[in-house]
Design an enzyme around this catalytic site. Sequence first.
Site, PDB file in Angstrom:
ATOM      1  N   ARG A 230      54.611  -0.903  21.381  1.00  0.00           N
ATOM      2  CA  ARG A 230      55.585  -1.810  20.768  1.00  0.00           C
ATOM      3  C   ARG A 230      54.885  -2.844  19.893  1.00  0.00           C
ATOM      4  O   ARG A 230      53.871  -3.407  20.256  1.00  0.00           O
ATOM      5  CB  ARG A 230      56.393  -2.498  21.856  1.00  0.00           C
ATOM      6  CG  ARG A 230      57.394  -3.539  21.355  1.00  0.00           C
ATOM      7  CD  ARG A 230      56.828  -4.939  21.454  1.00  0.00           C
ATOM      8  NE  ARG A 230      57.830  -5.961  21.139  1.00  0.00           N
ATOM      9  CZ  ARG A 230      57.545  -7.255  21.033  1.00  0.00           C
ATOM     10  NH1 ARG A 230      56.310  -7.693  21.223  1.00  0.00           N
ATOM     11  NH2 ARG A 230      58.500  -8.128  20.742  1.00  0.00           N
ATOM     12  N   ILE A 231      55.444  -3.108  18.723  1.00  0.00           N
ATOM     13  CA  ILE A 231      54.930  -4.125  17.809  1.00  0.00           C
ATOM     14  C   ILE A 231      56.021  -5.151  17.566  1.00  0.00           C
ATOM     15  O   ILE A 231      57.142  -4.795  17.191  1.00  0.00           O
ATOM     16  CB  ILE A 231      54.487  -3.504  16.463  1.00  0.00           C
ATOM     17  CG1 ILE A 231      53.381  -2.469  16.705  1.00  0.00           C
ATOM     18  CG2 ILE A 231      54.012  -4.596  15.502  1.00  0.00           C
ATOM     19  CD1 ILE A 231      53.065  -1.640  15.476  1.00  0.00           C
TER      20      ILE A 231
ATOM     21  N   THR B  79      53.570 -16.638  23.130  1.00  0.00           N
ATOM     22  CA  THR B  79      52.811 -16.459  21.897  1.00  0.00           C
ATOM     23  C   THR B  79      52.088 -17.773  21.632  1.00  0.00           C
ATOM     24  O   THR B  79      52.477 -18.802  22.175  1.00  0.00           O
ATOM     25  CB  THR B  79      53.770 -16.152  20.709  1.00  0.00           C
ATOM     26  OG1 THR B  79      54.588 -15.025  21.044  1.00  0.00           O
ATOM     27  CG2 THR B  79      53.026 -15.847  19.431  1.00  0.00           C
TER      28      THR B  79
ATOM     29  N   THR C  81      57.792 -17.973  17.961  1.00  0.00           N
ATOM     30  CA  THR C  81      57.609 -17.466  19.318  1.00  0.00           C
ATOM     31  C   THR C  81      58.966 -17.111  19.892  1.00  0.00           C
ATOM     32  O   THR C  81      59.929 -17.873  19.756  1.00  0.00           O
ATOM     33  CB  THR C  81      56.907 -18.501  20.224  1.00  0.00           C
ATOM     34  OG1 THR C  81      56.968 -18.053  21.590  1.00  0.00           O
ATOM     35  CG2 THR C  81      57.550 -19.871  20.151  1.00  0.00           C
ATOM     36  N   GLY C  82      59.048 -15.960  20.545  1.00  0.00           N
ATOM     37  CA  GLY C  82      60.314 -15.538  21.121  1.00  0.00           C
ATOM     38  C   GLY C  82      60.455 -14.033  21.081  1.00  0.00           C
ATOM     39  O   GLY C  82      59.470 -13.304  20.952  1.00  0.00           O
ATOM     40  N   LYS C  83      61.682 -13.550  21.198  1.00  0.00           N
ATOM     41  CA  LYS C  83      61.941 -12.102  21.198  1.00  0.00           C
ATOM     42  C   LYS C  83      61.717 -11.572  19.789  1.00  0.00           C
ATOM     43  O   LYS C  83      62.535 -11.720  18.897  1.00  0.00           O
ATOM     44  CB  LYS C  83      63.369 -11.817  21.670  1.00  0.00           C
ATOM     45  CG  LYS C  83      63.662 -10.341  21.886  1.00  0.00           C
ATOM     46  CD  LYS C  83      62.801  -9.784  22.994  1.00  0.00           C
ATOM     47  CE  LYS C  83      62.928  -8.276  23.137  1.00  0.00           C
ATOM     48  NZ  LYS C  83      64.086  -7.743  23.707  1.00  0.00           N
ATOM     49  N   GLY C  84      60.565 -10.931  19.591  1.00  0.00           N
ATOM     50  CA  GLY C  84      60.099 -10.598  18.250  1.00  0.00           C
ATOM     51  C   GLY C  84      60.992  -9.687  17.459  1.00  0.00           C
ATOM     52  O   GLY C  84      61.034  -9.766  16.224  1.00  0.00           O
TER      53      GLY C  84
END
Length: 315
Positions: free
Chosen positions: A204-205, A176, A227-230
């Site tokens: 996917r959102i 991201t 930033t990372g696993k949303g």
Amino acid sequence: MSKIALAIHGGCGVMAKLDLREEEWTAARADLHRSLQAGWAVLNAGGSALDAVQASVLVMEDSPHFNAGYGAALNTDGEHELDASIMDGRTLEAGAVTLARRIRNPIKAARRVMEKGEAVLLGGSSADEFARAEGLDIVEPDYFTTERRVRALAAMKAHAAAGTAVKASEAEKHGTVGAVALDRAGHLAAATSTGGYNNKPAGRIGDTPIVGAGTYARDGICAVSGTGKGEFFIRYAVGHEVASRMNYLGENLEKAATNVIIEDLKPHEIGAGLVAVAADGSIAAPYNTDGMFRGWVTPEGQFFVATHSEVFAVS
């Protein structure tokens, strides 16, 4: 007159040092530097934090080294679905787009959504048509595709077939870009943009377009871009949580940001990071992966960029 400060990230999905040649790492750091220069030029000229974060994110959306805009991740169908958001800490106004396929610079569309004031979040073809009607640059979907993302998609599909997806490197998974800023008037702003993660389900959102999760700004407290696993950033409302720890517990920025990224998310064993700036100009950039593309400018005008543990001073 307030201090001014700026911080950016290009994602915590950073490859191991040996995965790229040194000249490629140098090129990525050069684009981080250009992103900082773009945002700092706005702030130094007396411009708004909102304009600064947009300027910084635009540079990274146009760079192939980061997972946003040009060079964005591909979903399981081999297609791009782009997300972005921006937030004004002065008014708490925000705008976002999600599942966009043709907007060259999604952060510009997010800004227009905010300025129109008729919605906070627009998605899919409606986001693309909104951007077109607003006169923003529209491109064919293959504009965003790079060979690196094609390889990453193939790697993730191979992991999925072998049942080893959880062992994939952060670089194979996600990335991201984002920026946070404090301007001379004391206002804060945050902006975030992403292509999501490689081989993500179609439709996917993640957290990037979700205000309070991947992006948050509130004057007098802080601005945050994650930033990372949303999915976990949404569950923990990470951006808002950092601000809440500062507001309600009296924690400083470094402690609040570190607690959320390093402690709260630890049980889930996910890659995560963020950049944040407080109302006093202090900056935090915690992450729990091998590295995170990041950079910042101190209130004294000193520029720094980094990918892994080593931090480079740049001019």
